[in-house]
Design a protein around this motif. Structure first.
Motif, short mmCIF file in Angstrom:
data_model
loop_
_atom_site.label_atom_id
_atom_site.label_comp_id
_atom_site.label_asym_id
_atom_site.label_seq_id
_atom_site.Cartn_x
_atom_site.Cartn_y
_atom_site.Cartn_z
N VAL A 1 35.68 12.79 67.28
CA VAL A 1 35.96 12.98 68.69
C VAL A 1 36.56 14.36 68.77
O VAL A 1 37.68 14.58 68.36
CB VAL A 1 36.97 11.95 69.19
CG1 VAL A 1 37.06 11.99 70.69
CG2 VAL A 1 36.58 10.58 68.69
N ARG A 2 35.80 15.28 69.26
CA ARG A 2 36.18 16.66 69.08
C ARG A 2 37.34 17.06 69.98
O ARG A 2 37.40 16.75 71.14
CB ARG A 2 34.99 17.54 69.39
CG ARG A 2 34.29 17.87 68.11
CD ARG A 2 33.21 18.88 68.28
NE ARG A 2 32.29 18.68 67.18
CZ ARG A 2 31.01 18.83 67.27
NH1 ARG A 2 30.46 19.16 68.40
NH2 ARG A 2 30.24 18.62 66.23
N HIS A 3 38.22 17.79 69.38
CA HIS A 3 39.32 18.35 70.13
C HIS A 3 38.87 19.60 70.85
O HIS A 3 38.08 20.35 70.37
CB HIS A 3 40.43 18.75 69.17
CG HIS A 3 41.50 17.74 69.09
ND1 HIS A 3 42.41 17.55 70.09
CD2 HIS A 3 41.79 16.85 68.14
CE1 HIS A 3 43.23 16.59 69.74
NE2 HIS A 3 42.87 16.14 68.55
N SER A 4 39.41 19.79 71.94
CA SER A 4 39.36 21.11 72.55
C SER A 4 40.80 21.47 72.85
O SER A 4 41.68 20.64 72.78
CB SER A 4 38.56 21.07 73.85
OG SER A 4 39.21 20.25 74.79
N GLU B 1 40.98 13.60 73.41
CA GLU B 1 39.95 14.10 72.51
C GLU B 1 40.53 14.11 71.12
O GLU B 1 41.66 14.52 70.92
CB GLU B 1 39.52 15.52 72.92
CG GLU B 1 38.78 15.55 74.22
CD GLU B 1 38.37 16.96 74.60
OE1 GLU B 1 37.37 17.11 75.28
OE2 GLU B 1 39.07 17.89 74.21
N ARG C 1 34.77 11.66 73.86
CA ARG C 1 35.83 12.14 74.73
C ARG C 1 36.13 10.99 75.68
O ARG C 1 35.23 10.45 76.31
CB ARG C 1 35.38 13.37 75.50
CG ARG C 1 36.38 13.86 76.53
CD ARG C 1 35.79 15.04 77.32
NE ARG C 1 36.64 15.35 78.48
CZ ARG C 1 37.59 16.29 78.45
NH1 ARG C 1 37.82 16.96 77.36
NH2 ARG C 1 38.32 16.54 79.53
N TYR D 1 34.90 6.28 77.74
CA TYR D 1 34.65 7.25 76.68
C TYR D 1 33.17 7.50 76.47
O TYR D 1 32.32 6.65 76.74
CB TYR D 1 35.32 6.83 75.37
CG TYR D 1 34.73 5.62 74.70
CD1 TYR D 1 35.16 4.35 75.04
CD2 TYR D 1 33.78 5.75 73.71
CE1 TYR D 1 34.63 3.23 74.42
CE2 TYR D 1 33.24 4.64 73.08
CZ TYR D 1 33.67 3.38 73.44
OH TYR D 1 33.15 2.29 72.82
#
Lengths: 487, 151
Positions: free
Chosen positions: A8-11, A222, A267, A294
């Motif tokens: 779950v990609r971080h931004s 995220e 996300r 999500y």
């Protein structure tokens, strides 16, 4: 062999929060009367004082009201003890790394800075260095929030803050604060959300013997995590892949170079969470409901290529991945109860997660009992997890493809791997943990814990390395020790 | 081998005795600034203030709680008398609150003299002192709002 990593990609989380923290809030501190504590040679305490004693120190209010604390854990476990199982703390941890380096399992160090901008405005910044999936540096930040508390009854906070799904949600990285070497993995290991970015409103009422707290949170999440391990991560071998249509194999001796890589992007936005707690006598009770909208996307060129090739003859394969990687809703319900008296402590939590897709569903719970004798606290914990979720799709046997087809061997392997994926995300296990905590000095504790974990057949759990005889039930024993401290 | 185990056990017991927290006191006074508009606090209110469950005094001011040194037997005795809990439990409790960002523990200072100096200067301060110091509170600018005798 198959390796699937759910990420779950971080931004960079809400730049608004940072702007608010760094630019806007200092003005708030000047808008209210400063209450800086006067310092003298004799007494230097970084505490605010009333306006009555405010003098020349007003301009140095901010630095004087900063505090820096920390916590740490150094631990070791024989995580590589078994070939087909791994002791993992949670899905944030990379199976192969933990398997090779037992000290990475529980070791971590955290720093927290807190400050008061005024008697009613405060901020908290906390970073934790530990082994986990990282996409960018903000993954190390667990808390970055600003809080306004006009009185004991009301509070609002904005920024990154703990996501209150469990009793230990807001301090599960602080090993010194609880009895275990690590919280029960059935309960705490699967739901990967430590924190969220957003706002939280808290209202408290009642009196000492009958204290209620109701909170409501809204925001987004995220994050990066691994929920399935099919063995050694394939990324390093991707270039060597020579078989795009294979997403795994049942063969234990399969060449690792054939493992494709699954990057899963999730996300959760929006997320809503409401928590009700009740302190009555020796009891502390909690209930919460969380809703997460999500989106989870498998990002795998191998899968896309495979789907493109067989879509006409096996549409069910596409259905599977749509089910597996869709935009979905998660409803999470949890109850918790804690009781303490004369050194005894009993704690239990149960949860039910209802997800439209395959991940996260099921019922989980644990019962923990400990008794303190002076500085020694032996404990026993029983854990349970059940997940019966399944995906409905057209299986290979239900297509017109026969064994005579040239595609059949490849598709047959794929079918086996779909079965593996389906099982891998399930967590069906029972656990008995025995341990002891020794508070041998102030703010320092040694802990020792042994876990006996039974995993049901066709259940991945977070401890099973799928594709390595995971179709059979297994019972594993791991022992581990930590030194926990705060400073 | 047997003697080796005995040595380990003896060493652990020695260490255990060295880190004991056990010195008792005759009792404790909960003290505030003499000018504070508080005449009495209940034990439950004091627990709330010293365990972070309440951050504000009954007057509405933000409470400034002060503590004896973290490793002092005075602190261990006070919290045991106040809550009935071992100081290790109190420390673990504060670790939960502090590192979740919910609350900050009372500020530890060096000794009773420093506590007196601070409480006499900070109108919203609250702290505790040994029962024996009751007679000197007034002349030092403090007053007692609760007396807790040793059980």
């Amino acid at each position: 062999m198959l390796n699937a990593v759910y990420a779950v990609r971080h931004s960079f989380f809400s730049s608004f929060t940072w702007v608010f923290a760094l630019v806007v809030f200092p003005f708030f501190s000047k808008a209210e009367p400063s209450t800086s504590l006067p310092t003298s040679n004799a007494i230097e305490v970084n505490e605010p004082q009333s306006t009555a004693v405010l003098t020349q120190n007003e301009q140095s209010y901010l630095p004087q009201n900063w505090r820096v604390h920390g916590f740490g854990t150094v631990g070791y476990a024989d995580t590589g003890k078994y070939d087909n199982s791994i002791l993992r703390r949670n899905v944030y941890q990379n199976t192969e790394e933990i398997k090779k380096h037992g000290y990475k399992l529980d070791s971590r160090i955290g720093l927290q800075a807190t400050g008061e901008l005024s008697p009613r405005w405060s901020w908290v910044l906390q970073g934790v260095l530990k082994h986990q999936f990282i996409n960018d540096v903000t993954d190390y930040i667990d808390v970055a929030m600003l809080r306004y508390q006009p009185n004991d009854e009301w509070q609002i906070s904005v920024g990154r803050q703990p996501f209150d799904l469990f009793f230990l949600s807001d301090h599960r990285n602080v090993g010194y604060s609880y009895d275990w070497v690590r919280p029960p993995t059935e309960f705490y290991g699967v739901i990967p959300y430590d924190y969220f970015d957003g706002a939280k409103f808290v209202h408290r009422w009642g009196d000492f013997d009958n204290a209620w707290t109701l909170s409501f949170s809204i925001g987004f999440i995220e994050d990066s995590y691994e929920i399935i391990s099919f063995g050694e991560h394939s990324a390093r071998n991707r270039d060597a892949s020579d078989n795009d249509d294979e997403i795994g194999s049942q063969d234990n001796n399969e060449d690792n170079s054939r493992r494709p890589d699954f990057d899963d992007v999730v996300r959760a936005e929006p997320i809503y969470n409401t928590e009700l707690t009740w302190r009555v006598g020796r009891w502390h009770l909690r209930a919460n409901y969380a809703y997460l909208d999500y989106e989870q996307e498998l990002d795998s060129g191998e899968i896309d290529d495979t789907l493109g090739e067989v879509d006409d003859v096996w549409p069910g394969l596409n259905d599977f991945f749509e089910e597996f990687s869709l935009k979905d809703e998660l409803h999470y319900y949890a109850l918790g109860a804690s009781w303490e008296h004369e050194g005894w402590a009993v704690r239990s939590e149960i949860s039910h997660a209802d997800a439209g897709g395959l991940n996260f569903s099921g019922q989980r719970g644990y019962l923990h009992v400990r008794k303190r004798w002076q500085n020694w606290s032996p404990f026993i914990t029983l854990g349970y997890a059940n997940d019966s979720a399944s995906i409905s799709y057209q299986r290979l046997e239900q297509t017109d493809i026969t064994m005579d087809s040239s595609l059949y061997p490849s598709l047959s392997r794929i079918q086996r791997n779909l079965d593996a994926i389906t099982s891998a995300v399930k967590q069906n296990q029972r656990n008995v943990s025995l341990g002891v905590r020794w508070d041998f000095s102030h703010h320092k504790a040694l802990k020792f814990q042994c876990d006996l974990i039974h995993t049901d057949p066709h259940s991945g759990s977070i401890h099973t390395i799928v594709m390595r005889n995971f179709t059979r039930s297994s019972t594993r024993k791991w022992c581990s020790a930590t030194l926990d401290w705060v400073f | 081998m047997k003697s080796r185990y005995q040595s380990i056990v003896c060493a652990m017991l020695l260490l255990f005795s060295l880190v004991g927290y056990g010195k008792d006191s005759d009792g404790w006074l909960i003290v505030v600034n003499a000018d504070a508009e508080i005449e009495h606090l209940s034990k439950k209110q004091v627990i709330s203030l010293f365990l972070g469950r309440s951050k504000f005094l009954p007057t509405g001011e933000k409470a400034r709680a002060f503590d004896f040194p973290i490793e002092s037997s005075a602190r261990a005795d006070f919290y045991r008398l106040l809550t009935g809990k071992n100081i290790a439990d109190i420390d673990a409790y504060w670790a939960r609150l502090k590192y979740s960002g919910r609350a900050s523990p009372p500020t530890p200072v060096d000794d009773g003299e420093q506590i007196i100096a601070l409480v006499s200067r900070v109108p919203s301060a609250i702290a505790y002192l040994p029962l024996e110091q009751e007679d000197e509170l007034q002349k030092r600018g403090l007053k007692s709002v609760l007396e807790m005798g040793a059980e």
